[in-house]
Design a protein around this motif. Structure first.
Motif, PDB file in Angstrom:
ATOM      1  N   THR A  90     -10.916 -20.042  -5.070  1.00 35.35           N
ATOM      2  CA  THR A  90     -10.992 -19.732  -6.469  1.00 35.35           C
ATOM      3  C   THR A  90     -10.100 -18.728  -6.791  1.00 35.35           C
ATOM      4  O   THR A  90      -9.746 -17.681  -6.043  1.00 35.35           O
ATOM      5  CB  THR A  90     -12.390 -19.252  -7.023  1.00 35.35           C
ATOM      6  N   VAL A  91      -9.058 -18.735  -7.749  1.00 37.41           N
ATOM      7  CA  VAL A  91      -8.236 -17.868  -8.278  1.00 37.41           C
ATOM      8  C   VAL A  91      -8.521 -17.487  -9.510  1.00 37.41           C
ATOM      9  O   VAL A  91      -8.295 -18.112 -10.667  1.00 37.41           O
ATOM     10  CB  VAL A  91      -7.067 -18.414  -8.050  1.00 37.41           C
ATOM     11  N   VAL A  92      -8.420 -16.062  -9.916  1.00 40.62           N
ATOM     12  CA  VAL A  92      -8.326 -15.411 -10.950  1.00 40.62           C
ATOM     13  C   VAL A  92      -6.945 -15.180 -11.322  1.00 40.62           C
ATOM     14  O   VAL A  92      -6.202 -14.528 -10.513  1.00 40.62           O
ATOM     15  CB  VAL A  92      -9.198 -14.140 -11.020  1.00 40.62           C
ATOM     16  N   VAL A  93      -6.455 -15.766 -12.541  1.00 41.56           N
ATOM     17  CA  VAL A  93      -5.018 -15.785 -12.893  1.00 41.56           C
ATOM     18  C   VAL A  93      -4.777 -14.955 -14.040  1.00 41.56           C
ATOM     19  O   VAL A  93      -5.405 -15.439 -14.922  1.00 41.56           O
ATOM     20  CB  VAL A  93      -4.093 -16.912 -12.732  1.00 41.56           C
ATOM     21  N   GLY A  94      -3.774 -13.875 -14.300  1.00 47.51           N
ATOM     22  CA  GLY A  94      -3.867 -13.303 -15.490  1.00 47.51           C
ATOM     23  C   GLY A  94      -2.537 -12.694 -15.534  1.00 47.51           C
ATOM     24  O   GLY A  94      -1.950 -12.166 -14.593  1.00 47.51           O
ATOM     25  N   THR A  95      -1.895 -12.334 -16.842  1.00 50.69           N
ATOM     26  CA  THR A  95      -0.758 -11.548 -17.112  1.00 50.69           C
ATOM     27  C   THR A  95      -1.342 -10.184 -17.138  1.00 50.69           C
ATOM     28  O   THR A  95      -2.290  -9.819 -17.977  1.00 50.69           O
ATOM     29  CB  THR A  95      -0.070 -12.098 -18.379  1.00 50.69           C
ATOM     30  N   VAL A  96      -0.730  -9.418 -16.540  1.00 50.26           N
ATOM     31  CA  VAL A  96      -1.077  -7.923 -16.444  1.00 50.26           C
ATOM     32  C   VAL A  96      -0.997  -7.095 -17.811  1.00 50.26           C
ATOM     33  O   VAL A  96      -0.481  -7.379 -18.669  1.00 50.26           O
ATOM     34  CB  VAL A  96      -0.153  -7.013 -15.449  1.00 50.26           C
ATOM     35  N   LYS A  97      -1.791  -5.941 -17.776  1.00 56.18           N
ATOM     36  CA  LYS A  97      -2.054  -5.049 -18.925  1.00 56.18           C
ATOM     37  C   LYS A  97      -0.621  -4.816 -19.780  1.00 56.18           C
ATOM     38  O   LYS A  97       0.525  -4.640 -18.875  1.00 56.18           O
ATOM     39  CB  LYS A  97      -2.681  -3.865 -18.552  1.00 56.18           C
ATOM     40  N   GLY A  98      -0.556  -4.903 -21.121  1.00 52.80           N
ATOM     41  CA  GLY A  98       0.565  -4.675 -21.638  1.00 52.80           C
ATOM     42  C   GLY A  98       1.704  -5.910 -21.885  1.00 52.80           C
ATOM     43  O   GLY A  98       2.538  -5.535 -22.522  1.00 52.80           O
ATOM     44  N   GLY A 123      -6.287 -14.894 -19.002  1.00 54.74           N
ATOM     45  CA  GLY A 123      -5.248 -14.540 -20.074  1.00 54.74           C
ATOM     46  C   GLY A 123      -4.370 -13.778 -19.920  1.00 54.74           C
ATOM     47  O   GLY A 123      -3.814 -13.619 -18.813  1.00 54.74           O
ATOM     48  N   ILE A 124      -3.996 -12.903 -21.125  1.00 57.00           N
ATOM     49  CA  ILE A 124      -2.768 -11.961 -21.110  1.00 57.00           C
ATOM     50  C   ILE A 124      -3.199 -10.570 -21.286  1.00 57.00           C
ATOM     51  O   ILE A 124      -4.516 -10.498 -21.680  1.00 57.00           O
ATOM     52  CB  ILE A 124      -1.790 -12.634 -22.201  1.00 57.00           C
ATOM     53  N   ASN A 125      -2.351  -9.580 -21.322  1.00 58.29           N
ATOM     54  CA  ASN A 125      -2.897  -8.361 -21.456  1.00 58.29           C
ATOM     55  C   ASN A 125      -4.258  -7.666 -20.870  1.00 58.29           C
ATOM     56  O   ASN A 125      -5.095  -7.420 -21.176  1.00 58.29           O
ATOM     57  CB  ASN A 125      -2.886  -8.054 -22.933  1.00 58.29           C
TER      58      ASN A 125
END
Ligand code: B1M
Length: 212
Positions: A90-98, A123-125
């Motif tokens: 299982t992978v949590v994928v996200g675009t980093v803060k900012g 998600g993003i941010n």
């Protein structure tokens, strides 16, 4: 051509409707759900991934193939669950803060899903602690962080640090990527891995998870 080969071929061509019908046909022929997944759908995504790495196909083809895979997966998911087929990880994928860029991150999600992983799309941010919290809640073994800006890639270090602070180092590995990111940067911040593109991200996730 077998029905599984037809699934692979139509997935590569991005023919979602045909893939959906062929998966239904394979189910009716009593082919095991795991075989439909591995020898039909995932083998198609793996071929697309290899072609993408070699610049033989581009982002639109990958998106269309991923849509065809989704159509097939919708049919298959309940059967896989009933047959007890487990995801590779299982992978949590996200675009980093900012950072609000999500096209590459979404491609990574698709290729990881196409490689047999369960995806939790943050998600993003995304705040580093949120990534860690989602990893805990979903019993994830990987966090994938994406960044497109030189000003936000430094927040990947905060993700690595948040994992450490939560006492999850080793249990949850951090992989990173995005246009300005390099292997040297990954080494510098102590990330477990770096992938230059979405197809390589799927290979890396398998390597970090110890699965084929
Ligand atoms: Co932005 N932007 N943007 N932008 N934008 C770039 C990144 C930029 C290079 C453009 C430029 O100046 N030439 C530049 C960054 C400069 C820098 O920091 N070095 C830039 C800038 C400056 C900005 C703003 C600051 C502009 C402004 O407002 N003044 C602003 C920032 C907003 C924010 O995030 N806070 C901004 C905004 C935007 C839009 C909203 C307009 C839009 C984003 C829309 C969206 O994502 N939904 C946008 C876009 C589209 C771009 C460009 C044109 C394209 C990015 C993209 O989607 N590429 C981009 C210029 C460019 O790259 N040519 C640019 C396609 C995508 C498939 O590639 O995301 O690299 P990529 O993903 C690849 C790999 O990197 C890798 O796999 C993917 C597929 O192979 N990968 C991973 C990605 N994540 C991974 C994670 C992994 C592994 C691999 O493991 C987990």
């Amino acid at each position: 051509m077998s029905v599984l080969e037809q699934i692979t071929e139509n997935l590569i061509k991005g023919k979602a409707k045909d893939v959906k019908e062929l998966v239904a046909k394979a189910v009716a022929e009593k082919i095991k759900p795991a075989d439909i997944l591995n020898k039909g759908l995932l083998s198609g995504m793996s071929i697309i991934g290899e072609r993408f790495k070699k610049n033989e196909v581009y982002v639109p083809e990958v998106l269309i193939a991923a849509r065809a895979m989704k159509a097939g997966m919708e049919q298959l998911k309940p059967l896989l669950a009933a047959a007890g087929v487990q995801p590779k990880g299982t992978v949590v994928v996200g675009t980093v803060k900012g950072d609000l860029h999500d096209i590459g991150k979404n491609l990574v999600c698709m290729m990881l899903e196409g490689a047999g992983f369960k995806i939790v799309d943050a998600g993003i941010n995304v705040e580093p602690d949120k990534m860690v919290q989602l990893a805990k809640e979903n019993n994830a073994n990987l966090i994938g962080a994406s960044a497109l800006l030189t000003t936000t890639m430094t927040n990947m270090k905060s993700v690595v640090e948040a994992v450490k602070a939560a006492g999850m180092s080793g249990k949850v590995k951090v992989m990173i990527g995005g246009a300005p990111v390099t292997q040297a940067f990954a080494d510098e911040i102590g990330a477990d891995g770096y992938a230059p593109d979405a197809a390589s991200a799927a290979d890396l996730a398998k390597k970090l998870s110890g699965v084929k």
